[in-house]
Design a protein around this motif. Structure first.
Motif, PDB file in Angstrom:
ATOM      1  N   ASP A 191       0.826  -1.203   0.000  1.00  0.00           N
ATOM      2  CA  ASP A 191       0.000   0.000   0.000  1.00  0.00           C
ATOM      3  C   ASP A 191       0.866   1.262   0.000  1.00  0.00           C
ATOM      4  O   ASP A 191       0.370   2.362   0.114  1.00  0.00           O
ATOM      5  CB  ASP A 191      -0.954   0.007   1.192  1.00  0.00           C
ATOM      6  N   LYS A 192       2.171   1.081  -0.141  1.00  0.00           N
ATOM      7  CA  LYS A 192       3.120   2.193  -0.217  1.00  0.00           C
ATOM      8  C   LYS A 192       3.944   2.047  -1.494  1.00  0.00           C
ATOM      9  O   LYS A 192       4.140   0.953  -1.985  1.00  0.00           O
ATOM     10  CB  LYS A 192       4.066   2.174   0.988  1.00  0.00           C
ATOM     11  N   LYS A 205       1.837   6.577   0.268  1.00  0.00           N
ATOM     12  CA  LYS A 205       0.833   5.950  -0.594  1.00  0.00           C
ATOM     13  C   LYS A 205       0.889   6.420  -2.041  1.00  0.00           C
ATOM     14  O   LYS A 205       0.440   5.725  -2.937  1.00  0.00           O
ATOM     15  CB  LYS A 205      -0.567   6.137  -0.027  1.00  0.00           C
ATOM     16  N   ASN A 206       1.466   7.606  -2.292  1.00  0.00           N
ATOM     17  CA  ASN A 206       1.552   8.042  -3.690  1.00  0.00           C
ATOM     18  C   ASN A 206       2.825   8.803  -4.021  1.00  0.00           C
ATOM     19  O   ASN A 206       2.882   9.537  -4.998  1.00  0.00           O
ATOM     20  CB  ASN A 206       0.321   8.872  -4.069  1.00  0.00           C
TER      21      ASN A 206
END
Length: 166
Positions: free
Chosen positions: A47-48, A73-74
């Protein structure tokens, strides 16, 4: 007054290993697709954002894979020096770089293209070419910056070197 200077040595330390066999039993990664197939398993369901570098030998066989950076996360911040440090120690003949887009599509941002241009320039100077920078989405989409954004990459490279001339 004298200054104490450290005497050191640098070495690679193996954390483990994986088996690699490409299509048709080949051990080399001759295309971006083959490289992406190899790298996809390293991302799993993260999720990272993660950034990996794969060093290859003269036959384009993977020698090592290193997670260079772990982001949010982004976003994932990485410096070219961190990428090439291990490539130099491994006597790499070239590198593939990979990062994931855990929550989005596999499309390059302006920052991705800028980083790729910097890596390309560093690779030329060090004699360790960047073979590709590949983005892998959480849905399994693959995006080769060198193949799909060649024009933007060339424009960025030209801007980088034009700034240096001024």
């Amino acid at each position: 007054m004298k200054k104490r200077v450290m005497c050191v040595h640098t070495e690679l330390v193996r954390d483990g290993s994986v088996l690699y066999e490409g299509k048709d039993g080949k051990r080399s990664m001759e295309t971006s697709e083959e490289a992406a197939d190899f790298a996809a398993s390293f991302f799993g369901s993260q999720d990272k954002e993660l950034f990996y570098m794969c060093a290859v030998d003269a036959k384009l066989q993977p020698v090592l894979m290193e997670m260079v950076a772990k982001g949010g996360k982004n976003v994932c911040y990485v410096e070219p020096a961190e990428i090439f440090k291990t490539a130099i120690l491994a006597n790499a003949q070239g590198i593939f770089c990979f990062h994931n887009h855990p929550g989005g599509r596999a499309k390059a941002s302006k920052e991705d293209i800028d980083l790729t241009a910097r890596l390309e320039a560093c690779g030329v100077m060090l004699g360790i070419p960047l073979l590709d920078h590949i983005i892998i989405s959480s849905q399994g989409e693959v995006y080769s910056i060198k193949e799909q954004d060649e024009e933007k990459l060339n424009e960025t490279m030209n801007r980088m070197f034009d700034k240096k001339k001024q």
